[in-house]
Design a protein around this motif. Structure first.
Motif, PDB file in Angstrom:
ATOM      1  N   LYS A   1      -7.991  -8.552  -3.113  1.00 34.23           N
ATOM      2  CA  LYS A   1      -7.570  -7.881  -1.883  1.00 34.23           C
ATOM      3  C   LYS A   1      -6.070  -7.622  -1.974  1.00 34.23           C
ATOM      4  O   LYS A   1      -5.376  -8.249  -2.770  1.00 34.23           O
ATOM      5  CB  LYS A   1      -7.830  -8.746  -0.645  1.00 34.23           C
ATOM      6  CG  LYS A   1      -9.276  -9.000  -0.314  1.00 34.23           C
ATOM      7  CD  LYS A   1      -9.381  -9.827   0.947  1.00 34.23           C
ATOM      8  CE  LYS A   1     -10.809 -10.105   1.334  1.00 34.23           C
ATOM      9  NZ  LYS A   1     -10.904 -10.879   2.587  1.00 34.23           N
ATOM     10  N   THR A   2      -5.577  -6.716  -1.133  1.00 33.91           N
ATOM     11  CA  THR A   2      -4.139  -6.478  -1.021  1.00 33.91           C
ATOM     12  C   THR A   2      -3.823  -6.060   0.411  1.00 33.91           C
ATOM     13  O   THR A   2      -4.731  -5.935   1.237  1.00 33.91           O
ATOM     14  CB  THR A   2      -3.638  -5.415  -2.030  1.00 33.91           C
ATOM     15  OG1 THR A   2      -2.199  -5.424  -2.018  1.00 33.91           O
ATOM     16  CG2 THR A   2      -4.158  -4.032  -1.687  1.00 33.91           C
ATOM     17  N   ILE A   3      -2.541  -5.852   0.705  1.00 32.04           N
ATOM     18  CA  ILE A   3      -2.076  -5.412   2.019  1.00 32.04           C
ATOM     19  C   ILE A   3      -1.662  -3.949   1.894  1.00 32.04           C
ATOM     20  O   ILE A   3      -0.803  -3.617   1.066  1.00 32.04           O
ATOM     21  CB  ILE A   3      -0.865  -6.240   2.495  1.00 32.04           C
ATOM     22  CG1 ILE A   3      -1.143  -7.740   2.414  1.00 32.04           C
ATOM     23  CG2 ILE A   3      -0.415  -5.830   3.882  1.00 32.04           C
ATOM     24  CD1 ILE A   3      -1.976  -8.320   3.489  1.00 32.04           C
ATOM     25  N   ASP A   4      -2.258  -3.069   2.724  1.00 39.42           N
ATOM     26  CA  ASP A   4      -1.882  -1.651   2.651  1.00 39.42           C
ATOM     27  C   ASP A   4      -0.630  -1.373   3.478  1.00 39.42           C
ATOM     28  O   ASP A   4      -0.049  -2.283   4.077  1.00 39.42           O
ATOM     29  CB  ASP A   4      -3.059  -0.745   3.059  1.00 39.42           C
ATOM     30  CG  ASP A   4      -3.439  -0.846   4.525  1.00 39.42           C
ATOM     31  OD1 ASP A   4      -2.724  -1.491   5.322  1.00 39.42           O
ATOM     32  OD2 ASP A   4      -4.481  -0.263   4.889  1.00 39.42           O
ATOM     33  N   ASP A   5      -0.217  -0.100   3.530  1.00 41.15           N
ATOM     34  CA  ASP A   5       1.014   0.278   4.240  1.00 41.15           C
ATOM     35  C   ASP A   5       0.983  -0.077   5.724  1.00 41.15           C
ATOM     36  O   ASP A   5       2.012  -0.329   6.336  1.00 41.15           O
ATOM     37  CB  ASP A   5       1.279   1.778   4.087  1.00 41.15           C
ATOM     38  CG  ASP A   5       1.750   2.146   2.689  1.00 41.15           C
ATOM     39  OD1 ASP A   5       2.243   1.254   1.966  1.00 41.15           O
ATOM     40  OD2 ASP A   5       1.609   3.323   2.307  1.00 41.15           O
ATOM     41  N   ASN A   6      -0.216  -0.103   6.328  1.00 39.55           N
ATOM     42  CA  ASN A   6      -0.355  -0.423   7.751  1.00 39.55           C
ATOM     43  C   ASN A   6      -0.383  -1.925   8.028  1.00 39.55           C
ATOM     44  O   ASN A   6      -0.499  -2.338   9.171  1.00 39.55           O
ATOM     45  CB  ASN A   6      -1.620   0.214   8.315  1.00 39.55           C
ATOM     46  CG  ASN A   6      -1.582   1.721   8.221  1.00 39.55           C
ATOM     47  OD1 ASN A   6      -0.546   2.332   8.442  1.00 39.55           O
ATOM     48  ND2 ASN A   6      -2.712   2.318   7.883  1.00 39.55           N
ATOM     49  N   GLY A   7      -0.332  -2.734   6.977  1.00 36.57           N
ATOM     50  CA  GLY A   7      -0.391  -4.180   7.148  1.00 36.57           C
ATOM     51  C   GLY A   7      -1.800  -4.721   7.207  1.00 36.57           C
ATOM     52  O   GLY A   7      -2.002  -5.886   7.515  1.00 36.57           O
TER      53      GLY A   7
ATOM     54  N   ILE B   1       0.318 -11.579  -3.377  1.00 38.74           N
ATOM     55  CA  ILE B   1       1.030 -12.629  -2.640  1.00 38.74           C
ATOM     56  C   ILE B   1       1.898 -11.924  -1.610  1.00 38.74           C
ATOM     57  O   ILE B   1       2.764 -11.124  -1.965  1.00 38.74           O
ATOM     58  CB  ILE B   1       1.877 -13.492  -3.586  1.00 38.74           C
ATOM     59  CG1 ILE B   1       0.979 -14.115  -4.649  1.00 38.74           C
ATOM     60  CG2 ILE B   1       2.629 -14.559  -2.807  1.00 38.74           C
ATOM     61  CD1 ILE B   1       1.705 -14.685  -5.832  1.00 38.74           C
ATOM     62  N   TYR B   2       1.637 -12.200  -0.337  1.00 39.53           N
ATOM     63  CA  TYR B   2       2.278 -11.490   0.776  1.00 39.53           C
ATOM     64  C   TYR B   2       3.030 -12.500   1.629  1.00 39.53           C
ATOM     65  O   TYR B   2       2.515 -13.581   1.919  1.00 39.53           O
ATOM     66  CB  TYR B   2       1.205 -10.794   1.601  1.00 39.53           C
ATOM     67  CG  TYR B   2       1.661 -10.260   2.932  1.00 39.53           C
ATOM     68  CD1 TYR B   2       2.337  -9.049   3.021  1.00 39.53           C
ATOM     69  CD2 TYR B   2       1.405 -10.951   4.103  1.00 39.53           C
ATOM     70  CE1 TYR B   2       2.751  -8.549   4.259  1.00 39.53           C
ATOM     71  CE2 TYR B   2       1.807 -10.460   5.337  1.00 39.53           C
ATOM     72  CZ  TYR B   2       2.479  -9.262   5.405  1.00 39.53           C
ATOM     73  OH  TYR B   2       2.887  -8.772   6.616  1.00 39.53           O
TER      74      TYR B   2
ATOM     75  N   GLN C   1       7.226  -8.721   2.332  1.00 40.38           N
ATOM     76  CA  GLN C   1       7.273  -8.556   0.891  1.00 40.38           C
ATOM     77  C   GLN C   1       5.911  -8.888   0.316  1.00 40.38           C
ATOM     78  O   GLN C   1       5.180  -9.696   0.880  1.00 40.38           O
ATOM     79  CB  GLN C   1       8.327  -9.481   0.285  1.00 40.38           C
ATOM     80  CG  GLN C   1       9.679  -9.281   0.893  1.00 40.38           C
ATOM     81  CD  GLN C   1      10.799  -9.434  -0.108  1.00 40.38           C
ATOM     82  OE1 GLN C   1      10.577  -9.791  -1.245  1.00 40.38           O
ATOM     83  NE2 GLN C   1      12.003  -9.142   0.332  1.00 40.38           N
ATOM     84  N   LYS C   2       5.600  -8.249  -0.805  1.00 41.43           N
ATOM     85  CA  LYS C   2       4.373  -8.609  -1.498  1.00 41.43           C
ATOM     86  C   LYS C   2       4.585  -8.438  -2.995  1.00 41.43           C
ATOM     87  O   LYS C   2       5.430  -7.670  -3.439  1.00 41.43           O
ATOM     88  CB  LYS C   2       3.182  -7.779  -1.025  1.00 41.43           C
ATOM     89  CG  LYS C   2       3.155  -6.347  -1.501  1.00 41.43           C
ATOM     90  CD  LYS C   2       1.850  -5.656  -1.097  1.00 41.43           C
ATOM     91  CE  LYS C   2       1.825  -4.211  -1.576  1.00 41.43           C
ATOM     92  NZ  LYS C   2       0.553  -3.558  -1.270  1.00 41.43           N
TER      93      LYS C   2
ATOM     94  N   GLY D   1       9.105  -0.518   6.778  1.00 42.20           N
ATOM     95  CA  GLY D   1       8.730  -0.212   8.158  1.00 42.20           C
ATOM     96  C   GLY D   1       7.649   0.839   8.232  1.00 42.20           C
ATOM     97  O   GLY D   1       6.972   0.976   9.242  1.00 42.20           O
ATOM     98  N   THR D   2       7.475   1.590   7.159  1.00 39.35           N
ATOM     99  CA  THR D   2       6.461   2.637   7.094  1.00 39.35           C
ATOM    100  C   THR D   2       5.514   2.447   5.926  1.00 39.35           C
ATOM    101  O   THR D   2       4.312   2.617   6.049  1.00 39.35           O
ATOM    102  CB  THR D   2       7.127   4.027   6.951  1.00 39.35           C
ATOM    103  OG1 THR D   2       8.083   4.184   7.995  1.00 39.35           O
ATOM    104  CG2 THR D   2       6.109   5.141   7.053  1.00 39.35           C
TER     105      THR D   2
END
Length: 184
Positions: A131-137, A148-149, A161-162, A177-178
């Motif tokens: 899994k990962t974190i996209d631009d929207n969080g 790692i986030y 940060q990730k 921020g975006t």
């Protein structure tokens, strides 16, 4: 063997007694030895907490929860999400801090979450496998990746940060921020 209403003086047959000794969930209602399957089973464990199993629509879930005032632990699983959750949390009360630490796994992915909040500050960290974190969080699937986030908040918060670790190697990002911007 079907049900029978007994009256005083009726003879209890050996077949009836044998069926009473062999209870089963597979027997039909009305058969001797039939065990009903409830849609919800809640087992209070006194001062220790509770355990419960529930059937909702086409999903089955179970939960075991500790009954401690501080830092209670819980284990949950549901066939709907196919995820196993194990963790604990602490809500400060007198000491104005909350902490969480839990792990969720299922469908080939794992998420470990740790969080600490106090007054206007705090820190959150997630370790994600597949899994990962996209631009929207949002957390999204990412096969073959470890992410790692981390983010800290407060009056002067650090930007999220990730670090994504793939077969190509690790890449670090900072969120502006975006969107995620790769670190130099």
């Amino acid at each position: 063997m079907n049900t029978k209403t007994f009256k005083t003086g009726d003879i209890v047959t050996p077949e009836f007694l044998n069926e009473l000794q062999n209870p089963s969930f597979n027997k039909q209602p009305g058969e001797v030895g039939h065990l009903p399957t409830p849609d919800r089973l809640h087992i209070p464990l006194g001062n220790y907490g509770f355990a419960k199993i529930e059937k909702n629509d086409n999903a089955i879930s179970f939960e075991i929860r500790e009954n401690k005032q501080f830092d209670p632990s819980v284990i949950q699983y549901t066939t709907e999400s196919k995820e196993l959750y194990q963790g604990h949390s602490f809500d400060g009360g007198v000491y104005p801090a909350t902490t969480q630490e839990w792990m969720k796994s299922g469908s080939g992915a794992v998420q470990y979450h740790q969080e600490f909040k106090v007054n206007q500050g705090g820190h959150t960290e997630d370790v994600l496998i597949n899994k990962t974190i996209d631009d929207n969080g949002d957390i999204v699937p990412a096969f073959g990746m470890i992410c790692i986030y981390s983010v800290s908040g407060g009056i002067n918060p650090d930007p999220p940060q990730k670090c994504e670790i793939t077969a190509s190697g690790p890449i670090a990002y900072t969120h502006d921020g975006t969107r995620w911007v790769q670190n130099a």
